[in-house]
Write a protein that holds these residues in place. Structure first.
Motif, mmCIF file in Angstrom:
data_model
loop_
_atom_site.group_PDB
_atom_site.id
_atom_site.type_symbol
_atom_site.label_atom_id
_atom_site.label_comp_id
_atom_site.label_asym_id
_atom_site.label_seq_id
_atom_site.Cartn_x
_atom_site.Cartn_y
_atom_site.Cartn_z
ATOM 1 N N LYS A 1 0.905 -1.871 0.072
ATOM 2 C CA LYS A 1 0.259 0.286 0.080
ATOM 3 C C LYS A 1 0.735 1.591 0.082
ATOM 4 O O LYS A 1 0.964 2.346 -1.213
ATOM 5 N N SER A 2 2.315 1.644 0.261
ATOM 6 C CA SER A 2 3.001 2.351 1.107
ATOM 7 C C SER A 2 2.867 2.808 -0.328
ATOM 8 O O SER A 2 4.058 4.187 -0.443
ATOM 9 N N THR A 3 4.065 1.785 -0.999
ATOM 10 C CA THR A 3 4.998 1.840 -2.510
ATOM 11 C C THR A 3 3.771 2.061 -3.220
ATOM 12 O O THR A 3 4.069 2.804 -4.083
ATOM 13 N N ALA A 4 2.513 1.929 -3.176
ATOM 14 C CA ALA A 4 1.737 2.354 -4.238
ATOM 15 C C ALA A 4 1.211 3.594 -3.929
ATOM 16 O O ALA A 4 1.124 4.386 -5.255
ATOM 17 N N ALA A 5 1.294 4.263 -3.239
ATOM 18 C CA ALA A 5 0.968 5.144 -2.152
ATOM 19 C C ALA A 5 2.086 6.346 -2.590
ATOM 20 O O ALA A 5 1.763 8.087 -3.591
ATOM 21 N N VAL A 6 3.142 5.716 -2.983
ATOM 22 C CA VAL A 6 4.588 7.107 -2.637
ATOM 23 C C VAL A 6 5.460 6.645 -4.633
ATOM 24 O O VAL A 6 4.649 7.636 -5.151
ATOM 25 N N SER A 7 4.566 5.778 -5.045
ATOM 26 C CA SER A 7 4.185 5.786 -6.258
ATOM 27 C C SER A 7 3.375 6.402 -7.064
ATOM 28 O O SER A 7 3.885 7.494 -8.184
ATOM 29 N N LEU A 8 2.166 6.160 -6.319
ATOM 30 C CA LEU A 8 1.212 7.346 -7.296
ATOM 31 C C LEU A 8 1.339 9.527 -6.836
ATOM 32 O O LEU A 8 0.893 10.031 -7.745
ATOM 33 N N TYR B 1 -3.289 17.744 -5.436
ATOM 34 C CA TYR B 1 -3.565 16.233 -4.654
ATOM 35 C C TYR B 1 -3.159 16.270 -3.639
ATOM 36 O O TYR B 1 -1.631 16.468 -3.272
ATOM 37 N N LEU B 2 -4.074 15.879 -2.633
ATOM 38 C CA LEU B 2 -3.298 14.715 -1.132
ATOM 39 C C LEU B 2 -3.350 13.294 -0.487
ATOM 40 O O LEU B 2 -4.858 13.711 -0.740
ATOM 41 N N ILE B 3 -2.458 12.796 -1.042
ATOM 42 C CA ILE B 3 -2.514 11.531 -1.225
ATOM 43 C C ILE B 3 -2.731 10.982 0.147
ATOM 44 O O ILE B 3 -1.295 11.459 0.870
ATOM 45 N N ILE B 4 -2.956 10.410 0.771
ATOM 46 C CA ILE B 4 -2.830 9.967 1.952
ATOM 47 C C ILE B 4 -2.831 8.285 1.973
ATOM 48 O O ILE B 4 -3.574 7.432 1.643
ATOM 49 N N ASP B 5 -1.567 7.868 2.659
ATOM 50 C CA ASP B 5 -1.378 6.902 3.264
ATOM 51 C C ASP B 5 -1.922 5.640 4.070
ATOM 52 O O ASP B 5 -1.900 6.739 5.481
ATOM 53 N N MET B 6 -2.815 5.304 4.051
ATOM 54 C CA MET B 6 -4.183 4.822 5.256
ATOM 55 C C MET B 6 -3.536 3.684 6.188
ATOM 56 O O MET B 6 -2.523 2.745 5.308
ATOM 57 N N PRO B 7 -4.029 3.515 7.364
ATOM 58 C CA PRO B 7 -3.707 2.239 8.039
ATOM 59 C C PRO B 7 -4.459 1.257 7.268
ATOM 60 O O PRO B 7 -5.446 1.367 7.201
ATOM 61 N N PRO B 8 -3.855 0.008 7.474
ATOM 62 C CA PRO B 8 -4.111 -1.342 6.936
ATOM 63 C C PRO B 8 -4.940 -1.814 7.378
ATOM 64 O O PRO B 8 -5.363 -1.652 8.315
ATOM 65 N N GLY B 9 -6.146 -2.384 7.123
ATOM 66 C CA GLY B 9 -7.327 -2.574 7.899
ATOM 67 C C GLY B 9 -8.421 -2.021 7.876
ATOM 68 O O GLY B 9 -9.099 -0.761 7.247
ATOM 69 N N THR B 10 -9.062 -2.374 8.236
ATOM 70 C CA THR B 10 -10.335 -1.249 8.570
ATOM 71 C C THR B 10 -10.868 -0.682 10.115
ATOM 72 O O THR B 10 -12.326 -0.524 10.511
ATOM 73 N N GLY B 11 -10.068 -0.258 10.279
ATOM 74 C CA GLY B 11 -9.981 1.161 11.705
ATOM 75 C C GLY B 11 -10.980 2.370 11.551
ATOM 76 O O GLY B 11 -11.301 2.064 10.592
ATOM 77 N N ASP B 12 -10.295 3.020 12.062
ATOM 78 C CA ASP B 12 -11.546 3.939 12.235
ATOM 79 C C ASP B 12 -10.987 5.269 11.434
ATOM 80 O O ASP B 12 -11.350 6.415 12.431
ATOM 81 N N ILE B 13 -9.613 5.053 11.117
ATOM 82 C CA ILE B 13 -8.839 6.625 10.830
ATOM 83 C C ILE B 13 -9.555 7.238 9.499
ATOM 84 O O ILE B 13 -10.062 8.182 9.700
ATOM 85 N N ALA B 14 -10.752 6.145 8.341
ATOM 86 C CA ALA B 14 -11.157 6.648 7.557
ATOM 87 C C ALA B 14 -12.531 7.419 8.108
ATOM 88 O O ALA B 14 -12.598 8.561 7.096
ATOM 89 N N LEU B 15 -13.228 7.223 9.342
ATOM 90 C CA LEU B 15 -14.181 7.545 9.568
ATOM 91 C C LEU B 15 -13.651 9.142 10.277
ATOM 92 O O LEU B 15 -14.487 10.052 9.955
ATOM 93 N N SER B 16 -12.732 8.722 11.474
ATOM 94 C CA SER B 16 -12.138 10.459 11.405
ATOM 95 C C SER B 16 -11.337 11.421 9.892
ATOM 96 O O SER B 16 -11.792 12.958 10.392
ATOM 97 N N LEU B 17 -11.076 10.963 9.480
ATOM 98 C CA LEU B 17 -11.500 11.642 7.974
ATOM 99 C C LEU B 17 -12.109 12.232 7.556
ATOM 100 O O LEU B 17 -12.720 13.629 7.406
ATOM 101 N N SER B 18 -12.872 11.175 7.329
ATOM 102 C CA SER B 18 -14.398 11.960 6.497
ATOM 103 C C SER B 18 -15.320 12.996 7.571
ATOM 104 O O SER B 18 -15.943 13.419 6.774
ATOM 105 N N GLN B 19 -14.519 12.846 9.145
ATOM 106 C CA GLN B 19 -16.071 13.667 10.001
ATOM 107 C C GLN B 19 -14.609 15.051 9.278
ATOM 108 O O GLN B 19 -15.358 16.521 10.251
ATOM 109 N N LEU B 20 -13.075 15.364 8.932
ATOM 110 C CA LEU B 20 -12.530 15.761 9.438
ATOM 111 C C LEU B 20 -12.647 16.871 7.721
ATOM 112 O O LEU B 20 -12.651 18.073 8.064
#
Length: 354
Positions: free
Chosen positions: A109-116, A204-223
């Motif tokens: 994932k991080s390799t893909a984020a940096v490459s993008l 573009y702001l590219i955000i390298d997310m943590p793996p899995g289905t944690g709550d950071i996605a929810l935090s970002l969607s509220q932010l």
């Protein structure tokens, strides 16, 4: 006759959606001239759309050719500036915020984020890179950025990698030290990274997310309003199972899934140049087609790509004729998908905040 033809050409051009906003071209039509049997048009695009510059130029050429079949068409694409409006309550000036996510760790994932991010930057876009993988920050290593961030006028000054501002918790803690935080601290850190970092004005702001289905996605969607998420997975079925969960999570928090990237899609043997499907082939592409998610491309297993990641020299991948086409295609496909998305649902014009 010439004036009437020029007027008709302008009207025809106004039917084409701007690749950034989806709104009809207007001020971006810089000039239209008729020289004998040749129609010459100069159309401006913002740096946001530069990855699809040639594609957009061909789109305009095809459109005018079909409308004015008796004339030759010459289309020039030039620069056009449109400022980024502040997003959400944090005031981040970015035209698109893209989360790069994976259903599990270890899929690149991080390799893909940096490459993008580097692919978009190479095309001419203004790009920022945020490491939201607080428990396992990889971006300092992959981008070759070392050192501590500083503060100026209550703003964190991000480190730079090939002209890309990079922000990571890895710049704030000693190497090898683990981050042991509960959810509220995690949310606070992400808020700080987005709100208090001096990102400048970004396409573009590219955000390298943590793996899995944690709550950071929810935090970002509220932010702030996320443009969408890109899911990274590998071809084998066990990885696809987790990727499907990640897709479901983003849909639950109403974040659009912009596309899938298949990493480790094949191994390119340096001895004979042949491609071997070690982890299978096309699993992500097949799933994307079934679920009607754009497939953005694939990244092969390549020894030099891995070595450059370890050395923090991933920008060198874009000088490698074997690897670069894969990475450039992903930046192109993402930008094209975003342009198609806004063509269907144009972005409403906003007044600047005074």
């Amino acid at each position: 006759m010439s004036d009437e033809l020029i007027k008709s050409v302008r009207q025809s051009l106004s039917q084409i959606p701007d690749p950034e906003t989806g709104r009809p071209l207007s001020k971006q039509i810089k000039s239209v001239e008729v020289d004998g049997q040749t129609i010459k048009a100069d159309v401006g695009i913002t740096t946001y759309a530069l990855p699809i510059k040639s594609h957009f130029q061909q789109q305009i050429t095809d459109h005018l050719t079909s409308t004015f079949a008796d004339h030759k068409i010459a289309v020039e694409i030039s620069d056009y500036h449109r400022a980024a409006m502040p997003l959400g309550q944090v005031g981040l000036k970015a035209k698109a915020v893209i989360a790069i996510a994976a259903g599990k760790g270890g899929v690149g994932k991080s390799t893909a984020a940096v490459s993008l991010a580097m692919g978009l930057k190479k095309a001419g876009c203004s790009v920022g890179l945020l490491d939201a993988d607080v428990y396992g920050p990889s971006l300092p290593h992959l981008t070759g950025t070392r050192g501590q961030v500083t503060k100026e006028e209550n703003k964190i000054i991000p480190l730079q990698s090939n002209g890309i501002p990079v922000m990571s918790i890895g710049f704030m803690i000693p190497p090898g030290e683990a981050v042991i935080w509960r959810g509220p601290m995690l949310h606070s850190a992400i808020t700080t990274f987005v709100r208090d970092t001096d990102w400048g004005e970004l396409d573009y702001l590219i955000i390298d997310m943590p793996p899995g289905t944690g709550d950071i996605a929810l935090s970002l969607s509220q932010l702030l309003p996320l443009t969408g998420a890109v899911i990274v997975c590998t071809p084998q079925e066990v990885a696809l199972i987790d990727a499907i969960k990640a897709v479901g999570m983003f849909r639950k928090v109403k974040i659009p899934v912009l596309g899938l990237i298949e990493n480790m899609s094949s191994f390119i043997c340096p001895d004979n140049g042949k491609s071997y499907d070690i982890f299978g082939k096309g699993g992500a592409k097949q799933y994307a087609a079934q679920d009607k998610i754009p497939f953005l491309g694939e990244i092969p297993i390549n020894i030099q790509l891995r070595e450059r990641g370890d050395a923090g020299k991933m920008s060198d991948n874009f000088e490698d004729a074997e690897v670069a086409p894969y990475l450039e295609k992903i930046a192109f496909e993402l930008t094209k998908c975003l342009a198609e998305k806004v063509a269907k649902e144009p972005v409403q014009a906003q007044l600047p905040v005074l």
